[in-house]
Design an enzyme around this catalytic site. Structure first.
Site, PDB file in Angstrom:
ATOM      1  N   GLU A  40     -64.271 -14.498  37.858  1.00 19.27           N
ATOM      2  CA  GLU A  40     -63.155 -13.649  37.457  1.00 19.27           C
ATOM      3  C   GLU A  40     -63.022 -13.659  35.932  1.00 19.27           C
ATOM      4  O   GLU A  40     -62.962 -14.730  35.320  1.00 19.27           O
ATOM      5  CB  GLU A  40     -61.855 -14.148  38.089  1.00 19.27           C
ATOM      6  CG  GLU A  40     -60.596 -13.458  37.607  1.00 19.27           C
ATOM      7  CD  GLU A  40     -60.655 -11.942  37.760  1.00 19.27           C
ATOM      8  OE1 GLU A  40     -60.490 -11.255  36.747  1.00 19.27           O
ATOM      9  OE2 GLU A  40     -60.862 -11.467  38.898  1.00 19.27           O
ATOM     10  N   SER A  96     -55.931  -4.268  35.791  1.00 22.98           N
ATOM     11  CA  SER A  96     -55.458  -5.633  35.587  1.00 22.98           C
ATOM     12  C   SER A  96     -56.657  -6.565  35.513  1.00 22.98           C
ATOM     13  O   SER A  96     -57.676  -6.333  36.169  1.00 22.98           O
ATOM     14  CB  SER A  96     -54.561  -6.071  36.742  1.00 22.98           C
ATOM     15  OG  SER A  96     -53.376  -5.323  36.784  1.00 22.98           O
ATOM     16  N   ASN A  98     -57.098 -10.506  35.968  1.00 25.71           N
ATOM     17  CA  ASN A  98     -56.493 -11.791  36.324  1.00 25.71           C
ATOM     18  C   ASN A  98     -57.033 -12.237  37.671  1.00 25.71           C
ATOM     19  O   ASN A  98     -57.583 -11.426  38.427  1.00 25.71           O
ATOM     20  CB  ASN A  98     -54.971 -11.663  36.414  1.00 25.71           C
ATOM     21  CG  ASN A  98     -54.534 -10.564  37.365  1.00 25.71           C
ATOM     22  OD1 ASN A  98     -54.338  -9.423  36.939  1.00 25.71           O
ATOM     23  ND2 ASN A  98     -54.377 -10.871  38.643  1.00 25.71           N
ATOM     24  N   ALA A 109     -48.497  -2.005  50.420  1.00 24.48           N
ATOM     25  CA  ALA A 109     -48.492  -1.002  51.486  1.00 24.48           C
ATOM     26  C   ALA A 109     -49.874  -0.920  52.123  1.00 24.48           C
ATOM     27  O   ALA A 109     -50.880  -0.793  51.429  1.00 24.48           O
ATOM     28  CB  ALA A 109     -48.081   0.355  50.927  1.00 24.48           C
ATOM     29  N   HIS A 425     -54.948   4.218  42.525  1.00 26.56           N
ATOM     30  CA  HIS A 425     -55.737   4.206  43.762  1.00 26.56           C
ATOM     31  C   HIS A 425     -57.125   4.811  43.532  1.00 26.56           C
ATOM     32  O   HIS A 425     -57.589   5.631  44.304  1.00 26.56           O
ATOM     33  CB  HIS A 425     -55.016   4.998  44.854  1.00 26.56           C
ATOM     34  CG  HIS A 425     -53.721   4.394  45.295  1.00 26.56           C
ATOM     35  ND1 HIS A 425     -52.824   5.068  46.107  1.00 26.56           N
ATOM     36  CD2 HIS A 425     -53.165   3.184  45.033  1.00 26.56           C
ATOM     37  CE1 HIS A 425     -51.772   4.293  46.336  1.00 26.56           C
ATOM     38  NE2 HIS A 425     -51.956   3.145  45.693  1.00 26.56           N
ATOM     39  N   ASN A 459     -62.121  -0.311  46.328  1.00 26.14           N
ATOM     40  CA  ASN A 459     -61.764   1.066  46.660  1.00 26.14           C
ATOM     41  C   ASN A 459     -62.881   2.042  46.302  1.00 26.14           C
ATOM     42  O   ASN A 459     -62.964   3.132  46.874  1.00 26.14           O
ATOM     43  CB  ASN A 459     -60.485   1.468  45.928  1.00 26.14           C
ATOM     44  CG  ASN A 459     -59.277   0.659  46.377  1.00 26.14           C
ATOM     45  OD1 ASN A 459     -59.272   0.066  47.452  1.00 26.14           O
ATOM     46  ND2 ASN A 459     -58.247   0.628  45.548  1.00 26.14           N
ATOM     47  N   THR A 471     -55.988   0.015  50.026  1.00 29.19           N
ATOM     48  CA  THR A 471     -56.392  -1.392  50.076  1.00 29.19           C
ATOM     49  C   THR A 471     -56.807  -1.831  51.469  1.00 29.19           C
ATOM     50  O   THR A 471     -57.819  -2.530  51.636  1.00 29.19           O
ATOM     51  CB  THR A 471     -55.274  -2.299  49.542  1.00 29.19           C
ATOM     52  OG1 THR A 471     -54.981  -1.927  48.188  1.00 29.19           O
ATOM     53  CG2 THR A 471     -55.692  -3.762  49.567  1.00 29.19           C
TER      54      THR A 471
END
Length: 502
Positions: A40, A96, A98, A109, A425, A459, A471
């Site tokens: 990561e 992002s 992290n 969701a 998305h 995705n 997701t």
């Protein structure tokens, strides 16, 4: 973590978001002889690693975790925990960096795809099994907010407007959410710590944070390992592996492959963002008076959404190619008069996501001369809406307005289209397909065409025009790919010695 890493692993997974963590968990469970490295580029945000920031107690610790996720470029306005990519065609595109990826920040969701959102090259029965597995990994439930005031009346009014002619599975319903209700009634939001489960603490799995994958190494069409840079020390090293999974999101996964010289014709193409229409209404006073069931909990008690908050779902259908996410709030998103009193749950936010035409010219591009803040090939984006897209957006705008009128009184004007990229998305850039014909990057098990031992995840592998939150679908596809990887992985490819601590 500082280098050195161990010299070799059975599997290296690049990216610790929901799909990368799914590969770790599935291979961990299916191959007890395998040693796995999870790389990561970003930092750990807390304990457990990969936990959702909503689960962090206190505004200031939560804000620090969000800032740590934003990386070296400017933060995205109004999107804590993300940073803007800075591309004119997709001005709100954000990412992002992290441990846990966007899984530390998402809305949780998890609707199932339907109609043409389904994946043609994956048999329906098999896809349904993996969707169920994804729901297990993410701890998905449709009952987290069963006690929410006004939720029933909201769904009743939406159902009266949208359910006619729909099959049962495509009717208005509570939104499936990746969330666990604690014994005291508060909620724990699922991050990748939930997906990793027991794998996170097992010595066979090593998590290396702040370690950037520079390239996937390969020879004669077969993966041999990865090149890695420790972002704290700047030190670079290579590790060997029998299999590599690149799960660095729909923008950076193709970036890693491009930097590695692995460039299928469809790499970066068919970029799919979901145009997003938003609106807000206030439930009528007579409805509030007739259904006044306030529990007294506060927003801070539950890290952002409370039992007063219902989350409802208006599913995508081919006839209505958009997906509605309806959230009841404990505060108004627009300014109200000082004398107004907001009853928790009485303000309803509506967000409609549209399916977009798929076009190979909508794409992520990479510079061979310029680099980003991490020293990787600089990303560019080419993205346009077609006439059909504009018609879909207008139809969605009308549907949101009709939903708002069915629920109550508008707040803040008419429904409006958010800037391109706002959905977060992004899909399609490493899409799967049934054949190596130049229109896909990987097969239906997410194996990259032409490079043995290389998988992609996220995705980006979704090949269809979707409107629902992606997701759950991408985790299901990751589960399917991980099963194939576990079956193909050679037995006992590396020694069992633990890596050298650094």
């Amino acid at each position: 973590m500082s280098l050195p890493l161990a010299p070799s692993y059975d599997v290296v997974v690049v990216g610790s978001g929901p799909t990368g963590s799914t590969y770790v968990r599935e291979v961990f469970e299916r191959r007890p002889d395998a040693r796995i490295l999870l790389l990561e580029a970003g930092p750990k945000l807390g304990d457990p690693p990969g936990g959702h920031v909503k689960n962090i107690d206190g505004d200031e610790p939560r804000a620090r975790a969000q800032r740590a996720s934003e990386g070296p470029a400017p933060a995205a306005p109004g999107r804590p925990g993300t940073r803007l990519l800075g591309t004119p065609d997709l001005p709100a595109a954000a990412i992002s960096t992290n441990v846990g990826g966007m899984g530390a920040h998402w809305t949780a969701a998890c609707p199932r795809p339907g109609d043409s959102e389904r994946i043609p090259c994956v048999p329906d029965a098999e896809m349904d099994r993996h969707l169920t597995r994804a729901e297990e990994l993410l701890h998905v439930t449709s009952h987290a907010f069963d006690r929410a005031p006004f939720a029933d009346v909201v769904r009743q009014r939406l159902a009266a407007r949208f359910d006619a002619g729909r099959p049962v599975s495509r009717r208005v319903a509570p939104m499936p959410l990746a969330v666990t209700t604690r014994p005291d009634g508060t909620h724990a939001w699922s991050g990748t710590d939930v997906i990793l489960g027991p794998a996170a603490a097992d010595p066979r799995v090593e998590l290396a944070d702040t370690c950037l994958c520079l390239r996937v190494l390969h020879d004669a069409g077969t993966v041999t390992g990865v090149a890695v840079r420790d972002l704290n020390s700047g030190r670079e090293t290579t590790v060997t592996a029998a299999a590599v999974v690149v799960a660095a999101d729909a923008l950076r996964t193709p970036q890693v492959l491009h930097a590695s010289g692995i460039r299928p014709a469809a790499l970066g193409r068919y970029l799919n963002d979901q145009p997003q229409i938003v609106h807000a209404v206030r439930l009528p006073d007579d409805v509030v008076a007739a259904h006044d069931e306030v529990t007294g909990r506060t927003r801070e008690d539950d890290g952002g959404i409370v039992p007063q908050s219902g989350v409802s779902w208006v599913p995508f259908t081919d006839e209505h190619p958009f997906h509605g996410q309806v959230m009841q709030l404990d505060a108004s998103p627009v300014a109200l008069a000082d004398e107004d009193t907001v009853r928790p749950g009485s303000i309803v936010g509506l967000g409609w996501f549209c399916a977009k035409d798929l076009d190979p010219e909508d794409r992520v591009t990479f510079s061979d001369t310029e680099t980003d803040a991490f020293g990787m090939p600089r990303i560019g984006i080419r993205y346009r809406c077609t006439d059909r897209d504009l018609a879909t957006i207008e139809a969605a705008r009308n549907a949101v307005a009709e939903a708002g009128a069915a629920l109550g009184d508008p707040l803040g004007g008419e429904p409006f289209l958010l800037p391109a990229g706002s959905s977060l998305h992004y899909q399609g850039t490493t899409r799967m397909g049934p054949a190596d014909d130049g229109t896909s990057v990987c097969d239906s098990h997410s194996r990259v065409w032409g490079t043995e031992g290389l998988w992609v995840a996220g995705n980006g592998v979704i090949p269809t025009a979707t409107a629902c939150n992606p997701t759950l679908t991408s985790v299901a596809l990751a589960s399917r790919g991980a099963h194939a990887l576990a079956e193909q992985l050679p037995r006992r490819t590396v020694a069992t010695a633990a890596p050298t601590a650094g």
